[in-house]
Design a protein around this motif. Structure first.
Motif, PDB file in Angstrom:
ATOM      1  N   ASN A 388      13.994  30.217  73.740  1.00  0.00           N
ATOM      2  CA  ASN A 388      13.526  31.142  74.873  1.00  0.00           C
ATOM      3  C   ASN A 388      13.348  30.508  76.281  1.00  0.00           C
ATOM      4  O   ASN A 388      12.674  30.847  77.240  1.00  0.00           O
ATOM      5  N   SER A 413      15.395  41.940  83.257  1.00  0.00           N
ATOM      6  CA  SER A 413      13.920  41.291  83.726  1.00  0.00           C
ATOM      7  C   SER A 413      12.943  42.225  82.807  1.00  0.00           C
ATOM      8  O   SER A 413      13.173  43.244  82.489  1.00  0.00           O
ATOM      9  N   ILE A 437       7.681  39.681  73.181  1.00  0.00           N
ATOM     10  CA  ILE A 437       7.938  38.919  74.236  1.00  0.00           C
ATOM     11  C   ILE A 437       6.822  37.877  74.682  1.00  0.00           C
ATOM     12  O   ILE A 437       7.076  36.659  75.485  1.00  0.00           O
ATOM     13  N   THR A 441       7.802  33.846  75.013  1.00  0.00           N
ATOM     14  CA  THR A 441       7.589  33.240  76.210  1.00  0.00           C
ATOM     15  C   THR A 441       6.522  31.893  76.071  1.00  0.00           C
ATOM     16  O   THR A 441       6.710  30.847  76.629  1.00  0.00           O
ATOM     17  N   GLY A 444       8.560  29.233  74.532  1.00  0.00           N
ATOM     18  CA  GLY A 444       9.491  28.513  75.495  1.00  0.00           C
ATOM     19  C   GLY A 444       8.453  27.736  76.540  1.00  0.00           C
ATOM     20  O   GLY A 444       8.824  26.639  77.032  1.00  0.00           O
ATOM     21  N   HIS A 458       6.747  25.041  85.389  1.00  0.00           N
ATOM     22  CA  HIS A 458       7.419  26.050  85.915  1.00  0.00           C
ATOM     23  C   HIS A 458       6.959  26.461  87.352  1.00  0.00           C
ATOM     24  O   HIS A 458       7.851  26.673  88.193  1.00  0.00           O
ATOM     25  N   ILE A 461       5.578  31.489  86.719  1.00  0.00           N
ATOM     26  CA  ILE A 461       5.757  32.571  85.558  1.00  0.00           C
ATOM     27  C   ILE A 461       5.559  33.978  85.889  1.00  0.00           C
ATOM     28  O   ILE A 461       4.139  34.127  86.405  1.00  0.00           O
ATOM     29  N   ILE A 466      11.144  36.446  83.490  1.00  0.00           N
ATOM     30  CA  ILE A 466      11.308  36.359  82.093  1.00  0.00           C
ATOM     31  C   ILE A 466      12.423  37.571  81.586  1.00  0.00           C
ATOM     32  O   ILE A 466      12.241  38.807  81.976  1.00  0.00           O
ATOM     33  N   PRO A 474      12.875  36.934  74.683  1.00  0.00           N
ATOM     34  CA  PRO A 474      12.577  36.766  76.080  1.00  0.00           C
ATOM     35  C   PRO A 474      13.219  35.052  76.325  1.00  0.00           C
ATOM     36  O   PRO A 474      13.015  34.395  75.539  1.00  0.00           O
ATOM     37  N   LYS A 475      13.561  35.063  77.433  1.00  0.00           N
ATOM     38  CA  LYS A 475      14.102  33.721  77.980  1.00  0.00           C
ATOM     39  C   LYS A 475      13.323  33.477  79.386  1.00  0.00           C
ATOM     40  O   LYS A 475      13.506  34.487  80.160  1.00  0.00           O
ATOM     41  N   ILE A 476      12.805  32.311  79.898  1.00  0.00           N
ATOM     42  CA  ILE A 476      12.329  31.721  80.765  1.00  0.00           C
ATOM     43  C   ILE A 476      13.125  31.345  81.914  1.00  0.00           C
ATOM     44  O   ILE A 476      14.259  30.710  81.576  1.00  0.00           O
ATOM     45  N   TYR A 525       0.748  32.622  83.179  1.00  0.00           N
ATOM     46  CA  TYR A 525       1.224  33.364  81.773  1.00  0.00           C
ATOM     47  C   TYR A 525      -0.023  34.124  81.321  1.00  0.00           C
ATOM     48  O   TYR A 525       0.392  35.340  81.020  1.00  0.00           O
TER      49      TYR A 525
END
Length: 621
Positions: A388, A413, A437, A441, A444, A458, A461, A466, A474-476, A525
């Motif tokens: 993720n 995204s 998702i 997330t 991740g 991070h 967010i 995302i 999903p990938k951060i 988040y």
């Protein structure tokens, strides 16, 4: 200055005459582990122009031949110069591992254009420390994979090598490694799915058998060169595609074809000496002019923060991914013809690597200050490896130009799907996908906060950061504002507020709310998931009531009615929607200590809604 100029005038002639008559002993055949090494391979202890860039070999104790890729190593078993084939095996699987779990740590990443995976290669996939049982027909459970199994997790290997990002996400595996192996060896030892399960040792035997790589070479040129008594190699040529030109080393100098003898050789040698002397003289004058201009600050492409960035890259040489030239970036993006998106950081372009993989190239705007955002992104994401978190494949720094090369995410995204007011309800994401998702997330972020050797916060967010792969996993992404912390460090010191309005935690604005920590990501988040819930409602049902006041306050007051209407009286969907909302309301508590950790967030999303209580009401808007 006059003596220096005279020395520069004499030096080209002396150097050229020396080169013209010298035999390049460093490019003659070498031997390591009973294997002859010559063009296009070369030992790192010899001159790098004896073979192709990126396939220099290491000889350890004259018994082990190593092919290094980035920070990982592969043992070379044999090189077949007739078929252009190299047999290698992962150095993680060595002879001393006589028992236990076959443990791999990295996926194969070929970082040179000269090598490619041979057709004889097939894949098997290792999944380590999975929370859920894998019941696929091709899956075989591994034994003795400690310490991954100390919490009851299990490790598996898929004999057919096939697994999608969604499946890896579903099984909740800590690490997934795809290993290329010889297809014939795999079939003979591992067997077909449905047969008796092999032992751990069978898979180790397959891995130790290695896999084949093919290399490209101008072999017809090398044959002519060696046939005339020369030695094959190449020289650097910036105007040539790939920056390399084939060279035949001869006793009388270098040529691009073959060596000649007698009187035929004298004229070109003399002409070469004269031409080379004039060329080197001109080069010396250019160098003098360059240093003079640099001293006076007249070089427009010189970035004032470049020394600091270069120093950072040298100190972290084993961490950052492959470095590309600006010419490479232009080539892979076809001079920036396909634009994927635009943001405050700059633009993102589509492109392809030499091996055909699609990539997204993020071109940063002229950076301010000391290049902190660029270094943050390279340093942060290079320390990560999680399903993720987006993968950084390379970067480029050239004067004031900065580029980051990422894996390509075909679905763009999260903002593109759930937050575009122009989209109709047919294009919005379902509640199941939105929940997937949200929990992906969360996993991740949990990994960034406590799963890395260096903890990462991070600080930005939001839906735009995302990214979604072909399976909507999903990938951060975008670690430009991230902060690296020690594992035991709780409070974080930052200069000024960072993040995006609407998602920034209160303590980032003012210390009166508490200390800045990983809980600041928890707040962002929570706001993002609430935005996902509210945006889907507005896109699908046109609910204007929830848009007319601060949404967290409205959803708190109308929770039950909203969950039922949003899920269309579907009990399972009602539970998903309620779970997302209640967890998010906990995440956006004003005081950081009242918010859960991301580990607790994952537990709440995995658990039942019957155990979830509403947090205190949030009045901050």
């Amino acid at each position: 200055m006059a003596p220096l100029l005279l020395l520069l005038l004499l030096l080209p002639v002396q150097l050229l005459l020396a080169v013209a008559n010298a035999v390049p002993d460093s490019c003659t055949k070498a031997t390591c582990a009973c294997q002859d090494i010559h063009y296009p391979f070369w030992l790192n202890s010899s001159a790098p122009d004896c073979g192709y860039a990126g396939i220099g070999l290491l000889c350890e104790d004259n018994s082990t031949l190593i092919l290094p890729f980035k920070s990982h190593r592969y043992i070379v078993s044999s090189i077949d110069y007739k078929t252009h084939t190299v047999l290698v095996s992962d150095a993680d699987i060595a002879d001393e591992y006589a028992a236990g779990c076959p443990r791999l740590h990295v996926n194969l990443t070929i970082d040179t254009v000269w090598l490619r995976l041979a057709p004889s290669a097939s894949n098997i996939t290792f999944l380590y420390s999975c929370k859920r049982n894998i019941t696929l027909s091709s899956a075989v459970e591994l034994s003795g994979c400690q310490p991954q199994q100390q919490d009851g997790n299990r490790s598996y290997v898929l004999r057919d090598g096939g697994i999608t990002g969604a499946e890896a996400y579903e099984f909740e595996c800590e690490e997934v490694v795809v290993a290329p192996v010889l297809d014939v060896h795999k079939k003979a030892v591992v067997g077909a799915p449905g047969g008796p399960p092999p032992e751990n040792g069978s898979f180790r035997e397959v891995l130790q058998g290695g896999f084949e790589l093919n290399y490209d070479t101008h072999n017809h040129q090398c044959d002519r060169c060696e046939g005339s008594g020369g030695w094959c190699g190449y020289q650097r040529n910036e105007t040539h595609v790939g920056g390399l030109t084939f060279t035949c080393f001869c006793e009388g100098g270098r040529t691009t074809d073959r060596c000649v003898t007698g009187s035929k050789r004298k004229t070109p040698i003399i002409a070469g000496i004269v031409a080379g002397t004039l060329s080197l003289l001109f080069l010396c004058l250019v160098i003098l002019k360059f240093f003079s201009a640099s001293k006076d600050g007249l070089l427009p492409f010189k970035s004032k923060d470049e020394p600091r960035v270069e120093s950072f890259l040298q100190k972290n040489g084993n961490l950052h991914p492959k470095r590309y030239t600006y010419a490479d970036v232009k080539r892979m993006t076809k001079s920036f013809t396909v634009k994927l998106g635009q943001g405050g950081f700059g633009a993102v372009y589509g492109g392809k690597l030499y091996d055909g993989r699609q990539v997204a190239v993020k071109m940063l705007k002229d950076t301010k200050g000391d290049g902190e955002e660029f270094m943050n992104e390279v340093a942060s994401i290079s320390r990560t490896s999680h399903v993720n978190v987006v993968s950084l494949l390379g970067f480029c720094i050239h004067g004031s130009k900065r580029a980051l090369i990422y894996e390509y995410m075909p679905n763009g995204s999260l903002e593109r799907y759930a937050f575009n007011s122009n989209m109709n309800s047919g294009n919005s994401l379902s509640w199941e996908k939105l929940f997937g998702i949200a929990i992906g997330t969360a996993r991740g972020l949990e990994y960034l906060h406590r799963g890395c050797n260096t903890r990462i916060v991070h600080f930005d967010i939001k839906p735009h950061n995302i990214l979604l792969d072909q399976d909507f996993c999903p990938k951060i992404s975008d670690f430009g504002l991230a902060k690296l912390c020690l594992n035991k460090e709780s409070a974080i010191s930052i200069a000024g507020a960072r993040g995006t309005i609407g998602y920034i935690a209160p303590e980032v604005y003012s210390k009166q709310f508490g200390i800045i920590s990983s809980k600041s990501d928890v707040y962002s988040y929570g706001m993002m998931v609430l935005e996902m819930v509210g945006a889907r409602d507005r896109n699908t049902s046109g609910n204007s009531e929830s848009s007319s006041q601060y949404f967290p306050q409205w959803i708190y007051e109308h929770l039950d009615d909203y969950c039922i209407s949003a899920s269309e009286i579907n009990g399972e969907m009602t539970e998903l929607v309620r779970k997302m909302i209640v967890v998010s309301l906990w995440c956006i508590q004003v005081i950081p200590t009242d918010r859960p950790t991301m580990t607790r967030v994952v537990e709440m999303l995995d658990g039942s809604t019957s155990n979830l209580e509403l947090p205190p009401k949030v009045y901050l808007s």
